[in-house]
Design a protein around this motif. Structure first.
Motif, mmCIF file in Angstrom:
data_model
loop_
_atom_site.group_PDB
_atom_site.id
_atom_site.type_symbol
_atom_site.label_atom_id
_atom_site.label_comp_id
_atom_site.label_asym_id
_atom_site.label_seq_id
_atom_site.Cartn_x
_atom_site.Cartn_y
_atom_site.Cartn_z
ATOM 1 N N TRP A 1 -2.193 -6.137 -4.447
ATOM 2 C CA TRP A 1 -3.261 -6.506 -3.961
ATOM 3 C C TRP A 1 -3.751 -8.217 -4.547
ATOM 4 O O TRP A 1 -3.079 -8.806 -5.624
ATOM 5 N N PHE A 49 0.796 -1.306 -0.017
ATOM 6 C CA PHE A 49 -0.044 0.012 0.054
ATOM 7 C C PHE A 49 0.835 0.986 -0.098
ATOM 8 O O PHE A 49 1.731 1.306 0.971
ATOM 9 N N ARG A 66 1.160 1.276 7.094
ATOM 10 C CA ARG A 66 0.243 0.301 7.005
ATOM 11 C C ARG A 66 0.671 -1.219 6.959
ATOM 12 O O ARG A 66 -0.023 -2.046 7.383
ATOM 13 N N GLY A 76 -7.394 -1.809 4.661
ATOM 14 C CA GLY A 76 -6.383 -1.117 3.795
ATOM 15 C C GLY A 76 -4.961 -1.128 4.400
ATOM 16 O O GLY A 76 -4.059 -0.373 4.003
ATOM 17 N N LYS A 77 -4.944 -2.265 5.192
ATOM 18 C CA LYS A 77 -3.641 -2.342 5.877
ATOM 19 C C LYS A 77 -3.098 -4.089 5.715
ATOM 20 O O LYS A 77 -4.011 -4.890 5.480
ATOM 21 N N THR A 101 -1.227 6.503 -1.531
ATOM 22 C CA THR A 101 -2.801 6.957 -1.585
ATOM 23 C C THR A 101 -3.575 5.526 -1.618
ATOM 24 O O THR A 101 -3.181 4.719 -0.987
ATOM 25 N N ASP A 102 -4.739 5.792 -1.814
ATOM 26 C CA ASP A 102 -5.730 4.842 -1.603
ATOM 27 C C ASP A 102 -5.537 3.842 -2.684
ATOM 28 O O ASP A 102 -5.984 2.615 -2.658
ATOM 29 N N THR A 103 -4.738 3.707 -3.725
ATOM 30 C CA THR A 103 -4.724 2.906 -4.758
ATOM 31 C C THR A 103 -3.324 2.217 -4.609
ATOM 32 O O THR A 103 -2.241 2.602 -4.498
ATOM 33 N N ASP A 108 -9.150 -5.211 -0.281
ATOM 34 C CA ASP A 108 -8.517 -3.920 0.095
ATOM 35 C C ASP A 108 -7.747 -4.258 1.359
ATOM 36 O O ASP A 108 -7.798 -3.300 2.382
ATOM 37 N N TYR A 109 -7.262 -5.237 1.534
ATOM 38 C CA TYR A 109 -6.584 -5.712 3.094
ATOM 39 C C TYR A 109 -5.468 -7.081 2.480
ATOM 40 O O TYR A 109 -5.734 -7.812 1.647
#
Length: 328
Positions: free
Chosen positions: A244, A235, A277, A264-265, A238-240, A254-255
């Motif tokens: 993944w 990660f 993260r 997101g971690k 940013t959010d992207t 998203d994890y």
């Protein structure tokens, strides 16, 4: 980094050795041909009986495409030889990768042969009503060997999905079901800088409907995922994410292993034991690792892995994805 596309993508070619042309062998150019014996050193006579410099010029003009092609081949050989000396390190690395892939292929071929044997035995058996529905039932009937493949019918005989192949094992006194795939070996990622630029499709021993039938019937399923990073992040800021995994039904997760869906971690980020993260978020020249079990049943099994941030010098990583493990 991108792994291969496998789907698996799991195919290796064998080397083929050709034979060189010999004296008198036919060479074809532009619809016409001549043999090497037609051009002799003793009388300088060219095809058609012509002699002398004029004949030689005429011969060259008539076979210009062949001669030009020969020159190009010679130049290519020269360039190839030069590159061979220049890129010895790269060739050595590629050779090592090929050796690893060959070993992986042999392992997969061995597993395939065993699975085909079990399926053949199952197809020859007229009694499909007594196929066990789970590994605990296999253990109750006949016991089991954790190195052997077994056929089970997770939703019962003559309905739902077809019988499928699994492995059985015991963990802390509980009989568990294991379903393997083509991406269990530790794999290297390097040379893929974009977010998720590298991808690896994960192919299981059974079709997804069969795998999900086992998941739905189980109280708990989990799958271990690990990324070893060197100046490569999962990660970013940013959010992207750069890396993944994809759920059984095609959703971008998203994890990471050991963390909760939507966080997101990675595990350490959720537990607060690393500064960002993930451990890989440190993003320096020290090898680090983010790993843990994915255990949210609605998302399992993993069907694709994506990685990036491995395009610059010193950026690389290794990933490992374990078998799907399910508990009764």
């Amino acid at each position: 980094m991108r792994a291969a596309r496998v789907s698996n993508r799991n195919t290796h070619e064998q080397s083929r050795h050709g034979q060189g042309k010999t004296q008198g062998q036919k060479i074809h150019t532009a619809g016409q041909g001549f043999t090497m014996n037609e051009l002799t050193e003793t009388d300088h006579t060219y095809p058609g009986g012509a002699r002398g410099l004029g004949a030689l010029c005429s011969f060259i003009r008539s076979h210009y495409s062949c001669i030009a092609a020969t020159i190009i081949v010679l130049l290519s050989v020269g360039v190839t030889v030069g590159l061979t000396f220049i890129n010895k390190k790269e060739i050595s690395e590629l050779s090592t990768i090929v050796d690893v892939l060959k070993r992986d292929l042999n392992k997969e071929q061995s597993k395939t042969a065993i699975l085909e044997q079990r399926l053949h035995q199952m197809s020859e058996s007229p009694d499909t009503k007594n196929i066990p529905s789970s590994c605990p039932e296999v253990a109750e009937k006949n016991g089991f060997n954790n190195q052997t493949f077994y056929v089970i019918d997770p939703d019962g005989p003559e309905r739902g999905v077809l019988p499928m192949v699994v492995q059985c094992d015991v963990q802390e006194g509980t009989v568990i079901t294991l379903i393997g795939h083509n991406s269990e070996a530790r794999a290297h990622v390097k040379g893929f800088d974009g977010r998720g630029a590298y991808f690896k499709d994960v192919t299981y021993w059974n079709i997804m409907e069969q795998v999900r039938a086992v998941v739905d019937k189980s109280t708990l399923c989990k799958q271990h995922i690990k990324y070893e990073c060197h100046r490569s992040v999962i990660f970013g800021s940013t959010d992207t994410p750069y890396a993944w995994w994809v759920t059984w039904d095609g959703r971008k997760a998203d994890y990471w292993g050991g963390a909760s869906p939507g966080s997101g971690k990675c595990a350490c980020g959720q537990a607060g034991t690393c500064p960002g993260r993930c451990n890989c978020a440190v993003n320096n020249s020290t090898w680090r690792e983010d790993s843990g079990f994915l255990s949210h049943k609605d998302d399992l099994p993993v069907t694709q892995l994506r990685f990036g941030d491995t395009g610059d010098s010193g950026e690389e990583g290794y990933y490992t994805l374990g078998k799907l493990i399910c508990y009764p």
